[in-house]
Write an enzyme that holds these catalytic residues in place. Structure first.
Site, PDB file in Angstrom:
ATOM      1  N   ASP A  87      41.753  32.466  33.400  1.00 33.35           N
ATOM      2  CA  ASP A  87      42.227  33.796  33.767  1.00 33.35           C
ATOM      3  C   ASP A  87      43.256  34.230  32.732  1.00 33.35           C
ATOM      4  O   ASP A  87      44.131  33.434  32.382  1.00 33.35           O
ATOM      5  CB  ASP A  87      42.891  33.738  35.153  1.00 33.35           C
ATOM      6  CG  ASP A  87      42.678  34.999  35.972  1.00 33.35           C
ATOM      7  OD1 ASP A  87      42.484  36.058  35.368  1.00 33.35           O
ATOM      8  OD2 ASP A  87      42.702  34.917  37.215  1.00 33.35           O
ATOM      9  N   HIS A 106      43.540  41.713  27.478  1.00 33.57           N
ATOM     10  CA  HIS A 106      43.940  41.308  28.839  1.00 33.57           C
ATOM     11  C   HIS A 106      43.342  39.972  29.266  1.00 33.57           C
ATOM     12  O   HIS A 106      43.760  39.407  30.272  1.00 33.57           O
ATOM     13  CB  HIS A 106      43.523  42.386  29.842  1.00 33.57           C
ATOM     14  CG  HIS A 106      44.331  43.643  29.716  1.00 33.57           C
ATOM     15  ND1 HIS A 106      45.329  43.979  30.603  1.00 33.57           N
ATOM     16  CD2 HIS A 106      44.330  44.631  28.784  1.00 33.57           C
ATOM     17  CE1 HIS A 106      45.878  45.127  30.234  1.00 33.57           C
ATOM     18  NE2 HIS A 106      45.283  45.539  29.129  1.00 33.57           N
TER      19      HIS A 106
HETATM   20  C1  GDG Z   1      42.271  41.266  34.264  1.00 36.95           C
HETATM   21  C2  GDG Z   1      42.360  39.798  33.815  1.00 36.95           C
HETATM   22  C3  GDG Z   1      44.850  39.935  34.014  1.00 36.95           C
HETATM   23  C4  GDG Z   1      42.136  42.853  44.183  1.00 36.95           C
HETATM   24  N1  GDG Z   1      41.516  43.104  45.345  1.00 36.95           N
HETATM   25  C5  GDG Z   1      42.132  44.188  45.867  1.00 36.95           C
HETATM   26  C6  GDG Z   1      43.155  44.588  45.016  1.00 36.95           C
HETATM   27  N2  GDG Z   1      43.132  43.751  43.978  1.00 36.95           N
HETATM   28  C7  GDG Z   1      44.081  43.851  42.853  1.00 36.95           C
HETATM   29  C8  GDG Z   1      45.064  42.710  42.835  1.00 36.95           C
HETATM   30  C9  GDG Z   1      45.502  42.734  41.373  1.00 36.95           C
HETATM   31  C10 GDG Z   1      44.246  43.197  40.652  1.00 36.95           C
HETATM   32  O1  GDG Z   1      43.397  43.801  41.618  1.00 36.95           O
HETATM   33  C11 GDG Z   1      43.508  42.031  40.033  1.00 36.95           C
HETATM   34  O2  GDG Z   1      44.228  41.586  38.926  1.00 36.95           O
HETATM   35  P1  GDG Z   1      44.070  40.114  38.351  1.00 36.95           P
HETATM   36  O3  GDG Z   1      45.091  39.927  37.289  1.00 36.95           O
HETATM   37  O4  GDG Z   1      44.230  39.143  39.463  1.00 36.95           O
HETATM   38  O5  GDG Z   1      42.589  39.979  37.807  1.00 36.95           O
HETATM   39  P2  GDG Z   1      41.504  40.874  36.966  1.00 36.95           P
HETATM   40  O6  GDG Z   1      40.986  42.000  37.766  1.00 36.95           O
HETATM   41  O7  GDG Z   1      40.473  39.894  36.531  1.00 36.95           O
HETATM   42  O8  GDG Z   1      42.310  41.462  35.688  1.00 36.95           O
HETATM   43  C12 GDG Z   1      43.595  39.150  34.423  1.00 36.95           C
HETATM   44  C13 GDG Z   1      44.676  41.425  34.309  1.00 36.95           C
HETATM   45  O9  GDG Z   1      43.464  41.935  33.745  1.00 36.95           O
HETATM   46  C14 GDG Z   1      45.845  42.240  33.753  1.00 36.95           C
HETATM   47  O10 GDG Z   1      46.012  42.043  32.376  1.00 36.95           O
HETATM   48  O11 GDG Z   1      45.951  39.439  34.748  1.00 36.95           O
HETATM   49  O12 GDG Z   1      43.718  37.808  33.972  1.00 36.95           O
HETATM   50  O13 GDG Z   1      41.194  39.075  34.192  1.00 36.95           O
HETATM   51  O14 GDG Z   1      46.497  43.683  41.143  1.00 36.95           O
HETATM   52  O15 GDG Z   1      46.083  42.935  43.759  1.00 36.95           O
HETATM   53  N3  GDG Z   1      43.986  45.625  45.253  1.00 36.95           N
HETATM   54  C15 GDG Z   1      43.783  46.328  46.392  1.00 36.95           C
HETATM   55  N4  GDG Z   1      42.789  46.000  47.275  1.00 36.95           N
HETATM   56  C16 GDG Z   1      41.944  44.950  47.055  1.00 36.95           C
HETATM   57  O16 GDG Z   1      41.066  44.683  47.887  1.00 36.95           O
HETATM   58  N5  GDG Z   1      44.597  47.362  46.674  1.00 36.95           N
END
Ligand code: GDG
Length: 477
Positions: free
Chosen positions: A375, A162
């Site tokens: 990222d 990921h």
């Molecule tokens: C890893 C990789 C890759 C965040 N704050 C809240 C909340 N979130 C949710 C977001 C999003 C998720 O968490 C975060 O996903 P990201 O992709 O932005 O980042 P990582 O956590 O670092 O994820 C990344 C991912 O894996 C998938 O392969 O894209 O690059 O680092 O869905 O919306 N959700 C809620 N409340 C919050 O306060 N409900």
């Protein structure tokens, strides 16, 4: 224990333990994207999910949840400290994100990582039916594919990474660089977010092992003289776009978006950042650019507000404590310098919110700032776009996020270039509605066409092809 035709192996189980109504603990489905992505697949197949239940020293028997068998893997307090917080979050995470923070290499962490990976592999081997398909998830479990292949040569094994896979010049720092590649090469299909990640992986394999790579296939000689072919390819992950469309259409979510704007004192433009509080996300760079725009007088607090949701993350790891201190110092200073009684420069929220509130924030935000230094993908960028059913709003997107490969109609930035980022933020703030609409329509088309169902289908179909090829080869022998 029942046998499963399809097994997911991930660091965490797809459930959280929460206090129930009668004073006891109950299991609740965790909100993550991976859970949503795999739900239909798990339901169709006779599925099992192997993972840690969260919490230390929990001895739990496998149990059924929502039609899936969950197989808890026990982690002791020491495992959590060494395998999870140490090797996973303080070695692999910074190393794979281009050493934004300095990775620490500690042999006791590695020993624990090997031990815990073996425990996951053994649990998967025990629950998988003969000839089953196993899908291993992410950097905490890079040794599992090889361990599992040794235990169960009959299985078809997939692995999805990921986070980024770094260039060889950085990867080669890892004292266990050979063991990790060998671990991954145990899989039939190794999935990455970007084409560049798959390329970095293939180059590392060529440099360290001189194995032959052809198209996306890596030929790995086996001790018995045969060759195992591992496919290393990009499968960019996505979101359940329709669920964001549905959220954005709810009247109460739209009402909440209007209320948020009012509560912020009706600024002309709302800028938004939503990130786990992590040094890869470029939050400090974003705050710096925003602070300078205020200082330069390009914007003022009556006119423009930045809302920054920073959800708590890895709070026991030193680098994260430091980052939090730095961010909170900057927010405090900026607000102290520029706030008025009625308006704030930065509304900083160190908290997690329900999905409905996130959707309302997306609808309220005129400009979404995704300024990651590195990222794997960045799902927030895709969620913002999916929620903008009104075809308004501007996505400012770092070229260092995997999402930049697909979301080419965003305003692209290099977060290290503060002046460039300031210009792009101003361009986003001032963008005419017609241009917003044109860009947003193009972005939405990409995200709705390539949703998370398509991601899992394409990965699993590559895995099914690998299985057919392997069966054909062993029939010939
Ligand atoms: C890893 C990789 C890759 C965040 N704050 C809240 C909340 N979130 C949710 C977001 C999003 C998720 O968490 C975060 O996903 P990201 O992709 O932005 O980042 P990582 O956590 O670092 O994820 C990344 C991912 O894996 C998938 O392969 O894209 O690059 O680092 O869905 O919306 N959700 C809620 N409340 C919050 O306060 N409900």
């Amino acid at each position: 224990m029942p046998e499963a035709e399809f097994v997911v192996v991930a660091n965490r189980l797809p459930v959280d333990r929460v206090p129930g109504a009668h004073g006891d603990d109950v299991w609740r489905r965790s909100p993550g994207g991976l859970v949503t992505a795999l739900e239909p697949v798990m339901k169709k197949a006779d599925g099992a999910w192997v993972g840690w239940a969260g919490g230390a020293d929990l001895d739990l028997e496998p149990f059924e949840f929502d039609g899936t068998v969950l197989v808890p893997v026990r982690l002791s307090a020491e495992d959590i400290e060494l395998y999870y917080e140490g090797m996973s979050n303080d070695t692999f995470w910074p190393l794979y994100h281009d050493v934004i923070a300095a990775p620490r290499y500690r042999r006791v962490w590695w020993d624990s990582y090997e031990r815990v990976n073996r425990r996951f592999a053994e649990a998967a081997a025990e629950v998988a039916a003969p000839g089953a398909t196993v899908w291993v998830q992410d950097y905490q479990l890079q040794l599992v594919p090889k361990m599992l292949r040794e235990l169960r040569p009959d299985l078809t094994i997939g692995y999805f990474h990921h986070i980024p896979f770094p260039a060889y010049g950085l990867y080669s720092q890892l004292p266990w660089r050979k063991q990790v590649l060998e671990g991954l090469l145990g899989a039939d299909v190794i999935g990455f977010q970007r084409v560049a990640d798959a390329g970095n992986f293939a180059r590392a394999v060529r440099r360290l092992f001189r194995y032959e790579t052809r198209a996306s296939g890596v030929n790995v000689p086996q001790p018995d003289g045969t060759t195992h072919t591992a496919l290393a390819k990009a499968f960019p992950i996505s979101i359940d776009a329709e669920s964001y469309v549905e959220l954005a259409r709810r009247p109460e979510v739209q009402q909440r978006a209007a209320d948020i704007r009012r509560e912020l004192g009706n600024p002309r433009k709302i800028l938004l950042g939503v990130d786990r509080l992590d040094y890869t996300k470029g939050i400090r760079h974003r705050l710096k650019a925003f602070g300078e725009l205020l200082e330069d007088g390009e914007i003022n607090v009556e006119d423009v507000t930045l809302v920054q949701v920073a959800s708590p993350s890895r709070e026991r790891v030193e680098a994260y404590m430091q980052l939090r201190d730095e961010i909170e110092l900057t927010v405090g200073r900026t607000n102290g310098d520029f706030d008025t009684m009625g308006h704030t420069a930065i509304r900083y929220l160190h908290n997690s919110y329900p999905r409905e509130e996130m959707a309302a924030l997306f609808l309220a935000a005129d400009v979404m700032l995704v300024t990651a230094l590195r990222d794997g993908m960045n799902l927030v960028a895709k969620e913002y776009v999916a929620a903008r059913t009104d075809n308004r709003g501007v996505l400012v997107l770092s070229e260092f996020a995997g999402a930049a490969d697909e979301l080419t109609s965003a305003v692209r930035i290099n977060p290290h270039d503060i002046d460039g980022m300031k210009e792009s933020i101003m361009r986003a703030i001032d963008m005419p509605a017609a241009e917003q609409g044109k860009r947003m329509r193009a972005l939405r088309k990409k995200v709705r066409e390539n949703d998370v169902a398509k991601w899992s289908e394409s990965f699993l179909s590559a895995l099914a092809d690998a299985r057919t090829m392997r069966n054909a080869r062993s029939a010939k022998r």
